[in-house]
Scaffold this motif. Structure first.
Motif, PDB file in Angstrom:
ATOM      1  N   ILE A 111      15.256 -50.935  41.698  1.00  6.85           N
ATOM      2  CA  ILE A 111      15.753 -52.252  41.286  1.00  6.85           C
ATOM      3  C   ILE A 111      15.137 -52.666  39.954  1.00  6.85           C
ATOM      4  O   ILE A 111      15.821 -53.242  39.095  1.00  6.85           O
ATOM      5  CB  ILE A 111      15.480 -53.299  42.381  1.00  6.85           C
ATOM      6  CG1 ILE A 111      16.442 -53.059  43.555  1.00  6.85           C
ATOM      7  CG2 ILE A 111      15.627 -54.722  41.847  1.00  6.85           C
ATOM      8  CD1 ILE A 111      16.283 -54.004  44.712  1.00  6.85           C
ATOM      9  N   PHE A 112      13.863 -52.357  39.740  1.00  9.64           N
ATOM     10  CA  PHE A 112      13.244 -52.656  38.448  1.00  9.64           C
ATOM     11  C   PHE A 112      13.900 -51.836  37.335  1.00  9.64           C
ATOM     12  O   PHE A 112      14.103 -52.333  36.229  1.00  9.64           O
ATOM     13  CB  PHE A 112      11.742 -52.364  38.490  1.00  9.64           C
ATOM     14  CG  PHE A 112      10.902 -53.537  38.894  1.00  9.64           C
ATOM     15  CD1 PHE A 112      10.085 -54.178  37.981  1.00  9.64           C
ATOM     16  CD2 PHE A 112      10.932 -54.018  40.189  1.00  9.64           C
ATOM     17  CE1 PHE A 112       9.311 -55.265  38.337  1.00  9.64           C
ATOM     18  CE2 PHE A 112      10.166 -55.111  40.574  1.00  9.64           C
ATOM     19  CZ  PHE A 112       9.345 -55.739  39.641  1.00  9.64           C
ATOM     20  N   ALA A 113      14.221 -50.576  37.636  1.00 11.82           N
ATOM     21  CA  ALA A 113      14.799 -49.705  36.626  1.00 11.82           C
ATOM     22  C   ALA A 113      16.241 -50.072  36.313  1.00 11.82           C
ATOM     23  O   ALA A 113      16.685 -49.945  35.163  1.00 11.82           O
ATOM     24  CB  ALA A 113      14.728 -48.250  37.082  1.00 11.82           C
ATOM     25  N   ASN A 114      16.962 -50.554  37.327  1.00 17.52           N
ATOM     26  CA  ASN A 114      18.383 -50.821  37.117  1.00 17.52           C
ATOM     27  C   ASN A 114      18.840 -52.040  37.923  1.00 17.52           C
ATOM     28  O   ASN A 114      19.613 -51.907  38.876  1.00 17.52           O
ATOM     29  CB  ASN A 114      19.210 -49.595  37.505  1.00 17.52           C
ATOM     30  CG  ASN A 114      20.662 -49.724  37.109  1.00 17.52           C
ATOM     31  OD1 ASN A 114      21.000 -50.405  36.142  1.00 17.52           O
ATOM     32  ND2 ASN A 114      21.541 -49.074  37.864  1.00 17.52           N
ATOM     33  N   PRO A 115      18.407 -53.234  37.548  1.00 19.30           N
ATOM     34  CA  PRO A 115      18.881 -54.438  38.246  1.00 19.30           C
ATOM     35  C   PRO A 115      20.367 -54.652  38.003  1.00 19.30           C
ATOM     36  O   PRO A 115      20.884 -54.305  36.939  1.00 19.30           O
ATOM     37  CB  PRO A 115      18.046 -55.559  37.618  1.00 19.30           C
ATOM     38  CG  PRO A 115      17.685 -55.039  36.263  1.00 19.30           C
ATOM     39  CD  PRO A 115      17.517 -53.560  36.426  1.00 19.30           C
ATOM     40  N   ASP A 130       4.478 -58.085  38.857  1.00 26.51           N
ATOM     41  CA  ASP A 130       3.421 -57.075  38.889  1.00 26.51           C
ATOM     42  C   ASP A 130       2.954 -56.817  40.319  1.00 26.51           C
ATOM     43  O   ASP A 130       2.741 -55.673  40.718  1.00 26.51           O
ATOM     44  CB  ASP A 130       2.235 -57.520  38.026  1.00 26.51           C
ATOM     45  CG  ASP A 130       2.600 -57.614  36.552  1.00 26.51           C
ATOM     46  OD1 ASP A 130       3.531 -56.892  36.125  1.00 26.51           O
ATOM     47  OD2 ASP A 130       1.975 -58.399  35.831  1.00 26.51           O
ATOM     48  N   GLU A 131       2.790 -57.887  41.088  1.00 28.94           N
ATOM     49  CA  GLU A 131       2.325 -57.735  42.462  1.00 28.94           C
ATOM     50  C   GLU A 131       3.349 -57.029  43.326  1.00 28.94           C
ATOM     51  O   GLU A 131       3.015 -56.135  44.107  1.00 28.94           O
ATOM     52  CB  GLU A 131       1.989 -59.111  43.057  1.00 28.94           C
ATOM     53  CG  GLU A 131       0.752 -59.743  42.457  1.00 28.94           C
ATOM     54  CD  GLU A 131       0.540 -61.179  42.912  1.00 28.94           C
ATOM     55  OE1 GLU A 131       1.182 -61.599  43.889  1.00 28.94           O
ATOM     56  OE2 GLU A 131      -0.273 -61.881  42.288  1.00 28.94           O
ATOM     57  N   GLY A 182      11.306 -59.226  34.745  1.00 30.83           N
ATOM     58  CA  GLY A 182      10.623 -59.224  33.456  1.00 30.83           C
ATOM     59  C   GLY A 182      11.455 -58.945  32.227  1.00 30.83           C
ATOM     60  O   GLY A 182      10.908 -58.796  31.140  1.00 30.83           O
ATOM     61  N   CYS A 183      12.777 -58.888  32.353  1.00 28.25           N
ATOM     62  CA  CYS A 183      13.612 -58.661  31.168  1.00 28.25           C
ATOM     63  C   CYS A 183      13.753 -59.957  30.385  1.00 28.25           C
ATOM     64  O   CYS A 183      14.285 -60.948  30.891  1.00 28.25           O
ATOM     65  CB  CYS A 183      14.984 -58.135  31.572  1.00 28.25           C
ATOM     66  SG  CYS A 183      16.049 -57.757  30.162  1.00 28.25           S
ATOM     67  N   SER A 208      12.983 -54.003  57.893  1.00 26.39           N
ATOM     68  CA  SER A 208      11.869 -53.309  57.258  1.00 26.39           C
ATOM     69  C   SER A 208      11.245 -52.350  58.256  1.00 26.39           C
ATOM     70  O   SER A 208      11.124 -52.669  59.442  1.00 26.39           O
ATOM     71  CB  SER A 208      10.819 -54.318  56.779  1.00 26.39           C
ATOM     72  OG  SER A 208       9.681 -53.663  56.277  1.00 26.39           O
ATOM     73  N   LYS A 209      10.861 -51.150  57.781  1.00 30.47           N
ATOM     74  CA  LYS A 209      10.288 -50.141  58.671  1.00 30.47           C
ATOM     75  C   LYS A 209       8.979 -49.604  58.106  1.00 30.47           C
ATOM     76  O   LYS A 209       8.974 -48.882  57.118  1.00 30.47           O
ATOM     77  CB  LYS A 209      11.269 -48.995  58.891  1.00 30.47           C
ATOM     78  CG  LYS A 209      12.529 -49.379  59.661  1.00 30.47           C
ATOM     79  CD  LYS A 209      13.411 -48.165  59.913  1.00 30.47           C
ATOM     80  CE  LYS A 209      14.638 -48.532  60.725  1.00 30.47           C
ATOM     81  NZ  LYS A 209      15.525 -47.367  60.977  1.00 30.47           N
ATOM     82  N   GLU A 210       7.864 -49.970  58.736  1.00 32.00           N
ATOM     83  CA  GLU A 210       6.526 -49.448  58.446  1.00 32.00           C
ATOM     84  C   GLU A 210       6.231 -49.344  56.957  1.00 32.00           C
ATOM     85  O   GLU A 210       5.805 -48.312  56.462  1.00 32.00           O
ATOM     86  CB  GLU A 210       6.330 -48.083  59.107  1.00 32.00           C
ATOM     87  CG  GLU A 210       6.092 -48.195  60.599  1.00 32.00           C
ATOM     88  CD  GLU A 210       5.469 -46.936  61.184  1.00 32.00           C
ATOM     89  OE1 GLU A 210       4.826 -46.183  60.438  1.00 32.00           O
ATOM     90  OE2 GLU A 210       5.624 -46.718  62.387  1.00 32.00           O
ATOM     91  N   SER A 211       6.467 -50.408  56.235  1.00 32.03           N
ATOM     92  CA  SER A 211       6.122 -50.449  54.820  1.00 32.03           C
ATOM     93  C   SER A 211       5.957 -51.901  54.429  1.00 32.03           C
ATOM     94  O   SER A 211       6.224 -52.804  55.211  1.00 32.03           O
ATOM     95  CB  SER A 211       7.210 -49.789  53.963  1.00 32.03           C
ATOM     96  OG  SER A 211       8.425 -50.495  54.063  1.00 32.03           O
ATOM     97  N   CYS A 212       5.495 -52.110  53.202  1.00 31.26           N
ATOM     98  CA  CYS A 212       5.345 -53.474  52.708  1.00 31.26           C
ATOM     99  C   CYS A 212       6.613 -53.870  51.966  1.00 31.26           C
ATOM    100  O   CYS A 212       6.987 -53.253  50.969  1.00 31.26           O
ATOM    101  CB  CYS A 212       4.134 -53.591  51.785  1.00 31.26           C
ATOM    102  SG  CYS A 212       3.795 -55.289  51.268  1.00 31.26           S
ATOM    103  N   LEU A 213       7.276 -54.888  52.472  1.00 32.05           N
ATOM    104  CA  LEU A 213       8.488 -55.422  51.859  1.00 32.05           C
ATOM    105  C   LEU A 213       8.122 -56.638  51.020  1.00 32.05           C
ATOM    106  O   LEU A 213       7.440 -57.546  51.492  1.00 32.05           O
ATOM    107  CB  LEU A 213       9.495 -55.817  52.942  1.00 32.05           C
ATOM    108  CG  LEU A 213      10.728 -56.595  52.487  1.00 32.05           C
ATOM    109  CD1 LEU A 213      11.642 -55.713  51.658  1.00 32.05           C
ATOM    110  CD2 LEU A 213      11.479 -57.156  53.694  1.00 32.05           C
ATOM    111  N   GLY A 214       8.573 -56.672  49.779  1.00 32.02           N
ATOM    112  CA  GLY A 214       8.309 -57.820  48.923  1.00 32.02           C
ATOM    113  C   GLY A 214       9.508 -58.746  48.861  1.00 32.02           C
ATOM    114  O   GLY A 214      10.654 -58.293  48.872  1.00 32.02           O
TER     115      GLY A 214
END
Length: 383
Positions: free
Chosen positions: A219-223, A193-194, A233-234, A22-28
């Motif tokens: 990834i949400f658009a095309n899992p 959502d989070e 959420g599908c 991970s580089k300078e961002s929030c990884l979920g």
């Protein structure tokens, strides 16, 4: 600024294997309970030691099993927000915030006062955690974490125990915090959502293994995986077989679908998000068409949740429906949005359709026949 994690940790039912940078961002890290999300954070923080692997933060090696390096939590400069906040009960708000600061008394007091102002804790300096609300406790925990000036922020289900109003308020606070923070952050959550709101990139974790890793919105658009589709959420997922380069048969619904992209050989399922379904009043052919009967309609605050029992497109034979068990399932899972994946695991072919308040015609009622359709680009191809 980067966080590199490549570890293995044996757990009770599986071995946790994670490998990411991970580089300078929030990884979920998104996954169901017990999949290894929190254990990953504990390994990064040094609370738990992996069997083998490597952890590096901003060029500093925190753990290396080959070279026998294993820095203590105090040496790692990691800010960790636990689910229960882990405030010291015998310390005041002021003392809790300052507990990790290594500076002169003057500098320490200045940092604490700045955090009290930033997190709107004025007037609570002398209070103990037991006298604070849940939201106040979280703000103190966040203030303590930032006062320490950590090199990485770790969030373990930060909003799991909050009511919706308080959660929204603190999510805005955390969003502002992350926008101003120039470093790495990792958020563990089971809330789609989070993770969508806070995380530029996500890891989808299942039983200790990474299913998918990449940009959150893509990834949400095309899992690619069935479990990823469910976690994002599908609700409508069917077993499927490839018919041609752009046509697939949904086995559980008895329908043929034409899709936009080329269908991979490894496809095992297709998915349709509840909002992607549309009413079709004059069907021209049976492709991308789900004929059925409205089984149940339930009102949500801003939309209608409609359960539609699908009729087999190939033989037009209507499936039997178990009214009592289905009604019970609907009441317990659909209205509250809990365990909704169970809808796709039943023998009866049922899909969930979400429609705006203005979009539900007065002619739509329980036991009414209906045709639903979906655009080729809205069909998820899953393995």
């Amino acid at each position: 600024m980067s966080l590199i994690v490549h570890i293995e940790k044996k757990l009770k039912n599986f071995t946790l294997k994670v490998d990411f940078e991970s580089k300078e961002s929030c990884l979920g890290i998104l996954g169901a309970s017990g999949c290894g999300k929190s254990m990953t954070l504990k390994c990064i923080a040094g609370i738990v030691t992996p069997e083998k692997g490597y952890i590096e933060l901003n060029g500093k090696v925190l753990f290396d099993s080959d070279k026998k390096i294993n820095l203590s939590p105090q040496q790692r400069k990691v800010g960790y927000l636990f689910q229960n906040y882990a405030l010291f009960p015998n310390m005041t708000v002021y003392e809790n915030i300052g507990v990790g600061i290594k500076a002169s008394k003057r500098e320490k007091d200045s940092i604490i006062l700045k955090m009290i102002e930033n997190f709107k804790l004025e007037g609570l300096e002398d209070q103990y955690p037991s006298k604070l609300s849940g939201g106040q406790q979280q703000r103190v925990a966040l203030a303590r974490m930032l006062a320490y000036e950590p090199d990485v922020l770790l969030f373990d289900e930060p909003f799991s125990a909050m009511d919706s109003y308080l959660k929204e308020e603190l999510q805005i606070l955390l969003s502002d915090l992350l926008n101003e923070y120039h470093g790495d952050a990792v958020m563990v959550t089971h809330s789609r959502d989070e993770v969508y709101r806070f995380c530029k990139d996500i890891i989808v974790l299942d039983s200790g293994k990474i299913l998918e890793f990449g940009e959150t919105k893509k990834i949400f658009a095309n899992p690619r995986k069935v479990q990823t589709a469910r976690l994002t959420g599908c609700k409508n997922i069917s077993r499927a077989i490839r018919i041609s380069d752009n046509q697939v048969e949904a086995l559980d619904w008895g329908c043929l679908f034409t899709v936009k992209s080329q269908i991979p050989e490894k496809i095992t399922h297709i998915g349709i998000r509840a909002h992607a379904l549309k009413a079709c009043h004059e069907p021209m052919d049976k492709r991308n068409l789900l004929p059925g009967m409205i089984y149940k309609i339930a009102e949500a605050p801003f939309e209608w949740n409609v359960l539609v029992q699908i009729e087999d497109n190939k033989n037009d034979t209507k499936k039997d429906i178990k009214t009592i068990s289905r009604a019970k399932l609907f009441d317990e899972t659909l209205v509250e949005e809990k365990n909704l994946f169970n809808l796709t695991n039943q023998k009866d072919p049922v899909v969930l359709w979400k429609i705006s308040k203005s979009g539900l015609s007065s002619s739509f009622h329980e036991n009414a026949p209906i045709y639903l359709t979906v655009a080729p680009e809205d069909i998820l191809l899953l393995e």
